[in-house]
Scaffold this motif. Structure first.
Motif, PDB file in Angstrom:
ATOM      1  N   GLY A  10      73.513  25.899 -46.722  1.00 52.12           N
ATOM      2  CA  GLY A  10      74.913  25.620 -46.455  1.00 52.12           C
ATOM      3  C   GLY A  10      75.669  24.990 -47.596  1.00 52.12           C
ATOM      4  N   THR A  11      75.388  25.408 -48.801  1.00 52.97           N
ATOM      5  CA  THR A  11      76.096  24.880 -49.968  1.00 52.97           C
ATOM      6  C   THR A  11      76.530  26.042 -50.852  1.00 52.97           C
ATOM      7  OG1 THR A  11      75.934  23.295 -51.782  1.00 52.97           O
ATOM      8  CG2 THR A  11      73.969  24.601 -51.316  1.00 52.97           C
ATOM      9  N   GLY A  12      76.981  25.752 -52.041  1.00 48.76           N
ATOM     10  CA  GLY A  12      77.451  26.806 -52.932  1.00 48.76           C
ATOM     11  C   GLY A  12      76.574  26.960 -54.154  1.00 48.76           C
ATOM     12  N   GLU A  13      76.674  28.133 -54.782  1.00 44.77           N
ATOM     13  CA  GLU A  13      75.887  28.378 -55.991  1.00 44.77           C
ATOM     14  C   GLU A  13      76.299  27.426 -57.114  1.00 44.77           C
ATOM     15  OE1 GLU A  13      75.098  32.650 -56.979  1.00 44.77           O
ATOM     16  OE2 GLU A  13      76.576  32.971 -55.384  1.00 44.77           O
ATOM     17  N   LYS A  14      77.607  27.142 -57.227  1.00 44.21           N
ATOM     18  CA  LYS A  14      78.067  26.264 -58.299  1.00 44.21           C
ATOM     19  C   LYS A  14      77.473  24.865 -58.155  1.00 44.21           C
ATOM     20  CE  LYS A  14      82.433  28.653 -59.182  1.00 44.21           C
ATOM     21  NZ  LYS A  14      83.911  28.541 -59.210  1.00 44.21           N
ATOM     22  N   ALA A  21      98.242  37.623 -45.247  1.00 44.74           N
ATOM     23  CA  ALA A  21      99.021  36.539 -44.647  1.00 44.74           C
ATOM     24  C   ALA A  21      98.314  35.195 -44.766  1.00 44.74           C
ATOM     25  CB  ALA A  21      99.337  36.853 -43.186  1.00 44.74           C
ATOM     26  N   VAL A  22      97.767  34.907 -45.929  1.00 45.96           N
ATOM     27  CA  VAL A  22      97.183  33.601 -46.214  1.00 45.96           C
ATOM     28  C   VAL A  22      97.715  33.146 -47.572  1.00 45.96           C
ATOM     29  CG1 VAL A  22      95.086  34.017 -44.869  1.00 45.96           C
ATOM     30  CG2 VAL A  22      95.126  34.603 -47.303  1.00 45.96           C
ATOM     31  N   SER A  23      97.608  31.866 -47.850  1.00 48.41           N
ATOM     32  CA  SER A  23      98.128  31.358 -49.115  1.00 48.41           C
ATOM     33  C   SER A  23      97.109  31.540 -50.238  1.00 48.41           C
ATOM     34  CB  SER A  23      98.483  29.874 -48.987  1.00 48.41           C
ATOM     35  OG  SER A  23      97.308  29.103 -48.820  1.00 48.41           O
ATOM     36  N   ALA A  24      97.622  31.631 -51.470  1.00 51.66           N
ATOM     37  CA  ALA A  24      96.742  31.748 -52.634  1.00 51.66           C
ATOM     38  C   ALA A  24      95.885  30.498 -52.781  1.00 51.66           C
ATOM     39  CB  ALA A  24      97.577  31.980 -53.895  1.00 51.66           C
ATOM     40  N   GLU A  25      96.454  29.329 -52.402  1.00 53.31           N
ATOM     41  CA  GLU A  25      95.700  28.074 -52.508  1.00 53.31           C
ATOM     42  C   GLU A  25      94.479  28.084 -51.605  1.00 53.31           C
ATOM     43  OE1 GLU A  25      98.954  28.338 -52.124  1.00 53.31           O
ATOM     44  OE2 GLU A  25      99.598  27.669 -54.133  1.00 53.31           O
ATOM     45  N   TRP A  30      88.611  28.494 -50.576  1.00 49.91           N
ATOM     46  CA  TRP A  30      87.482  29.146 -49.924  1.00 49.91           C
ATOM     47  C   TRP A  30      86.457  29.653 -50.929  1.00 49.91           C
ATOM     48  CZ3 TRP A  30      91.313  32.526 -46.710  1.00 49.91           C
ATOM     49  CH2 TRP A  30      91.867  31.752 -45.676  1.00 49.91           C
ATOM     50  N   ASN A  31      86.931  30.084 -52.101  1.00 46.89           N
ATOM     51  CA  ASN A  31      86.035  30.695 -53.081  1.00 46.89           C
ATOM     52  C   ASN A  31      85.756  29.798 -54.283  1.00 46.89           C
ATOM     53  OD1 ASN A  31      85.752  33.753 -52.173  1.00 46.89           O
ATOM     54  ND2 ASN A  31      87.856  33.109 -51.751  1.00 46.89           N
ATOM     55  N   ARG A  32      86.200  28.535 -54.208  1.00 46.15           N
ATOM     56  CA  ARG A  32      85.970  27.538 -55.264  1.00 46.15           C
ATOM     57  C   ARG A  32      86.405  28.082 -56.635  1.00 46.15           C
ATOM     58  NH1 ARG A  32      81.301  27.294 -52.014  1.00 46.15           N
ATOM     59  NH2 ARG A  32      81.050  25.323 -50.915  1.00 46.15           N
ATOM     60  N   LEU A  33      87.628  28.581 -56.686  1.00 46.84           N
ATOM     61  CA  LEU A  33      88.153  29.157 -57.925  1.00 46.84           C
ATOM     62  C   LEU A  33      88.991  28.127 -58.666  1.00 46.84           C
ATOM     63  CD1 LEU A  33      89.353  32.648 -56.635  1.00 46.84           C
ATOM     64  CD2 LEU A  33      87.142  32.057 -57.634  1.00 46.84           C
ATOM     65  N   ALA A  34      88.888  28.133 -59.985  1.00 51.84           N
ATOM     66  CA  ALA A  34      89.719  27.264 -60.799  1.00 51.84           C
ATOM     67  C   ALA A  34      91.170  27.727 -60.727  1.00 51.84           C
ATOM     68  CB  ALA A  34      89.234  27.264 -62.251  1.00 51.84           C
ATOM     69  N   LYS A  35      92.092  26.824 -61.079  1.00 51.60           N
ATOM     70  CA  LYS A  35      93.512  27.137 -60.981  1.00 51.60           C
ATOM     71  C   LYS A  35      93.897  28.324 -61.854  1.00 51.60           C
ATOM     72  CE  LYS A  35      98.076  25.013 -61.434  1.00 51.60           C
ATOM     73  NZ  LYS A  35      98.839  23.800 -61.790  1.00 51.60           N
ATOM     74  N   ASN A  36      93.281  28.408 -63.041  1.00 51.27           N
ATOM     75  CA  ASN A  36      93.625  29.484 -63.976  1.00 51.27           C
ATOM     76  C   ASN A  36      92.595  30.605 -63.967  1.00 51.27           C
ATOM     77  OD1 ASN A  36      91.587  28.011 -65.109  1.00 51.27           O
ATOM     78  ND2 ASN A  36      92.457  27.957 -67.177  1.00 51.27           N
ATOM     79  N   ILE A  46      90.826  34.051 -63.638  1.00 46.79           N
ATOM     80  CA  ILE A  46      91.308  35.420 -63.818  1.00 46.79           C
ATOM     81  C   ILE A  46      90.435  36.356 -62.993  1.00 46.79           C
ATOM     82  CG2 ILE A  46      91.689  37.286 -65.459  1.00 46.79           C
ATOM     83  CD1 ILE A  46      92.144  35.188 -67.591  1.00 46.79           C
ATOM     84  N   LEU A  47      91.060  37.085 -62.080  1.00 44.48           N
ATOM     85  CA  LEU A  47      90.326  38.034 -61.248  1.00 44.48           C
ATOM     86  C   LEU A  47      89.916  39.249 -62.061  1.00 44.48           C
ATOM     87  CD1 LEU A  47      92.467  37.980 -57.973  1.00 44.48           C
ATOM     88  CD2 LEU A  47      90.376  36.702 -58.466  1.00 44.48           C
ATOM     89  N   ARG A  48      88.746  39.792 -61.746  1.00 42.53           N
ATOM     90  CA  ARG A  48      88.252  41.003 -62.382  1.00 42.53           C
ATOM     91  C   ARG A  48      88.008  42.059 -61.314  1.00 42.53           C
ATOM     92  NH1 ARG A  48      89.795  38.673 -66.252  1.00 42.53           N
ATOM     93  NH2 ARG A  48      88.610  37.941 -68.062  1.00 42.53           N
ATOM     94  N   PRO A  49      88.347  43.324 -61.589  1.00 44.12           N
ATOM     95  CA  PRO A  49      88.050  44.386 -60.624  1.00 44.12           C
ATOM     96  C   PRO A  49      86.568  44.365 -60.246  1.00 44.12           C
ATOM     97  CG  PRO A  49      89.454  45.225 -62.361  1.00 44.12           C
ATOM     98  CD  PRO A  49      89.045  43.843 -62.785  1.00 44.12           C
ATOM     99  N   GLY A  50      86.291  44.416 -58.933  1.00 49.50           N
ATOM    100  CA  GLY A  50      84.921  44.373 -58.447  1.00 49.50           C
ATOM    101  C   GLY A  50      84.501  43.008 -57.939  1.00 49.50           C
ATOM    102  N   ASP A  51      85.240  41.942 -58.309  1.00 51.75           N
ATOM    103  CA  ASP A  51      84.937  40.609 -57.768  1.00 51.75           C
ATOM    104  C   ASP A  51      85.046  40.640 -56.247  1.00 51.75           C
ATOM    105  OD1 ASP A  51      84.664  39.710 -60.321  1.00 51.75           O
ATOM    106  OD2 ASP A  51      86.510  38.533 -60.371  1.00 51.75           O
ATOM    107  N   LYS A  52      84.243  39.798 -55.585  1.00 45.38           N
ATOM    108  CA  LYS A  52      84.293  39.703 -54.128  1.00 45.38           C
ATOM    109  C   LYS A  52      84.848  38.340 -53.723  1.00 45.38           C
ATOM    110  CE  LYS A  52      80.436  42.884 -53.272  1.00 45.38           C
ATOM    111  NZ  LYS A  52      79.096  43.059 -52.654  1.00 45.38           N
ATOM    112  N   LEU A  53      85.810  38.351 -52.806  1.00 45.66           N
ATOM    113  CA  LEU A  53      86.431  37.138 -52.310  1.00 45.66           C
ATOM    114  C   LEU A  53      86.208  37.017 -50.812  1.00 45.66           C
ATOM    115  CD1 LEU A  53      89.906  37.251 -54.126  1.00 45.66           C
ATOM    116  CD2 LEU A  53      87.880  35.948 -54.793  1.00 45.66           C
ATOM    117  N   THR A  54      85.848  35.809 -50.367  1.00 43.14           N
ATOM    118  CA  THR A  54      85.707  35.541 -48.940  1.00 43.14           C
ATOM    119  C   THR A  54      87.038  35.062 -48.394  1.00 43.14           C
ATOM    120  OG1 THR A  54      83.384  34.946 -49.199  1.00 43.14           O
ATOM    121  CG2 THR A  54      84.496  34.169 -47.211  1.00 43.14           C
TER     122      THR A  54
END
Length: 552
Positions: free
Chosen positions: A455-459, A518-522, A527-533, A535-543
């Protein structure tokens, strides 16, 4: 004898009079086969261009290459730029060429059904996005035109960057092309654009524009001065266009479109550019009036003798780090490249004198807030580089190591990492597990599977155990797996919500994905522990956690 002389004199006199030519020489030359362009209704009588049968130039043609030197959402922009590709007209390619003598434009235009279909789209359904692109273009077009002028190219060709990327330096395609001119890695290397862990010069407007000008110039020469073929080759590659012409016996772009198996993307590429140029030559005529003025892309350049923290540089300029990054889009990390001597950093125009004065007062060891690593028994430069996911060359340059093979025990190495980044001692102290719960790795285990099991994250697992993205798990290895002190409860779906996994597509942005579901970018970032800056790459998976029926 007198009669003979008189007769000869009369014959000679007749030869000097007008209207006595041989009837055969007075006839026009034999008619040749007309192209569709010549049959089009022209504003002025056309003059055929030798060797280019599929379009006509009005009045005196301008030289194709001048002889005299004369943040919106990327996903929406690219989506709209390509939206009209689904059903482009396939007939009536050739058309009339429009060149207005009163305008100082230098690229030949053709008017046909395919071009008009894109004009209709950009002025209709895609009007809002196209207006934003015209606004953004004002920021970059002036200095791009200057570069193309210096390289001897038609300045109109700078608008090809609008077709390629919408003038966005962070545009990234499914083919791994990057930057405003969408260079793939192999082509970028040919034209001197560097891409490493610290910078990607494909994203730099000035450097990539200079490279694009050279590339287009070589394609122009390769295709015997035909700009339409050169532009098509910029999209598809020179080799592919040459092969298609040889296979089909085509002599120009329009004929190639009719008789070859070119991809639709390439067939539509030139008409898109022609539609864009048709509009920008007279935007008011197409309803684009009262566009807000864009701030010009102006800046000063300072040379930094050593790696410098971008936060520090921004403070000296009295701007935000984001504003400094916008002037230097090639930079990937938190500081300038440690291996680059006299790195040229762009700063706001008018701030150079103040910056240099303040920068000189800062001690060398405080210009970059480096992580410090104390050499322990068994440490080598290669093991340290692997542990922190760094290049050995960067460590050698930063620490000015004369003999990289010898690292004195207890000596301190500067690492080009921010204190607190994953893998550093500071990060591990900040994310210390509440309990010493551990897990022994088994054959077939992955970090992702272990993170889900506990129940934790890879990071978090990487930070607790000093792992990097390239670390290899070995059977028998012991990992700390307890949750972090400050970590909140794991995000759970509430009633009416469901969890989905979304695969990132070319041109996607967090805000565009958020609007779609219909959800916010924040929330997506959280949810995906992404940094503010990030950069998305084609093929990335988002929960994502979405409510049923909220997908738009």
């Amino acid at each position: 004898m007198k009669f003979v002389l008189l007769f000869l004199f009369l014959v000679m006199l007749a030869g000097c009079l007008p209207g006595t030519q041989n009837p055969q020489t007075a006839l026009p030359p034999p008619a040749t086969e007309e192209s569709a362009a010549a049959k089009s209704e022209l504003i002025q009588p056309p003059r055929k261009v030798p060797g280019r049968p599929n379009y006509s130039v009005l009045a005196e043609p301008r030289p194709s290459r001048p002889q005299e030197p004369s943040p919106d959402e990327v996903g929406d922009v690219l989506e709209h730029l390509h939206l009209a590709d689904d059903a482009p007209p396939r007939a009536g390619h050739e058309g009339l060429t429009l060149l207005k003598d009163e305008l100082i434009f230098d690229f030949p235009l053709v008017d046909n059904e395919q071009v008009r279909s894109y004009i209709d789209y950009y002025t209709g359904e895609g009007r809002e996005v196209f207006a934003r692109l015209l606004h953004r273009a004002e920021r970059y077009i002036p200095f791009m035109r200057r570069i193309f002028q210096e390289e001897g190219l038609p300045q109109d060709l700078t608008y090809l960057a609008l077709v390629e990327s919408g003038f966005n330096p962070h545009a990234y395609s499914h083919a791994h092309a990057a930057g405003p001119w969408q260079f793939i890695q192999s082509t970028a290397e040919i034209y001197g654009l560097n891409n490493d862990e610290w910078r990607d010069e494909r994203r730099d407007f000035e450097k990539s524009t200079r490279a694009a000008a050279r590339f287009l110039s070589e394609l122009y020469d390769r295709f015997d001065g035909d700009w339409y073929l050169a532009v098509a080759a910029y999209n598809a590659g020179g080799g592919r266009i040459s092969r298609a012409m040889d296979e089909n016996g085509a002599e120009d772009f329009w004929e190639l479109c009719d008789n070859s198996s070119l991809r639709d993307e390439t067939r539509n590429y030139v008409p898109k550019l022609l539609a864009v140029l048709t509009i920008v030559r007279d935007p008011a005529a197409y309803g684009f009036t009262d566009l807000p003025a864009a701030e010009p892309f102006t800046y000063d350049v300072v040379r930094l003798p050593e790696a410098t923290d971008l936060e520090l540089a921004a403070q000296l300029c009295e701007i935000s780090t984001e504003e400094l990054r916008a002037l230097n889009p090639e930079l990937k990390r938190w500081c300038t490249p440690p291996h680059a001597k006299d790195y040229e950093l762009r700063i706001p125009a008018g701030s150079k004198s103040r910056f240099e004065k303040l920068y000189a007062q800062i001690p060398s060891d405080r210009r970059a807030n480096y992580h410090r690593h104390q050499v322990a028994k068994g440490d080598t430069l290669s093991t340290i580089a692997r542990r922190y996911n760094l290049r050995q060359g960067d460590l050698i340059a930063l620490n000015k190591l004369k003999n990289p093979r010898i690292l004195p025990l207890g000596s301190v190495l500067l690492l080009p990492l921010h204190p607190g980044m994953p893998g550093t001692a500071e990060a591990q102290r900040k994310s210390t597990p509440t309990a010493s719960k551990t897990y022994k790795i088994r054959k077939g285990d992955t970090l992702w599977a272990i993170s889900r099991r506990f129940g934790t994250g890879e990071k978090e697992l990487r930070a607790w155990n000093g792992l990097t993205a390239k670390s290899t798990l070995r059977p028998g290895q012991i990992l700390k797996v307890a949750k972090v002190k400050a970590a909140g409860k794991k995000t759970a779906a509430v009633k009416g919500e469901r969890k989905i996994v979304y695969r990132v597509k070319s041109g996607d942005t967090l805000s565009a994905i958020g609007r779609k579901f219909a959800v916010s970018a924040e929330r997506i970032q959280s949810w995906n522990r992404l940094a503010k800056n990030h950069i998305l790459r084609p093929g990335d998976k988002l929960t994502l956690l979405v409510r049923d029926g909220n997908r738009s």
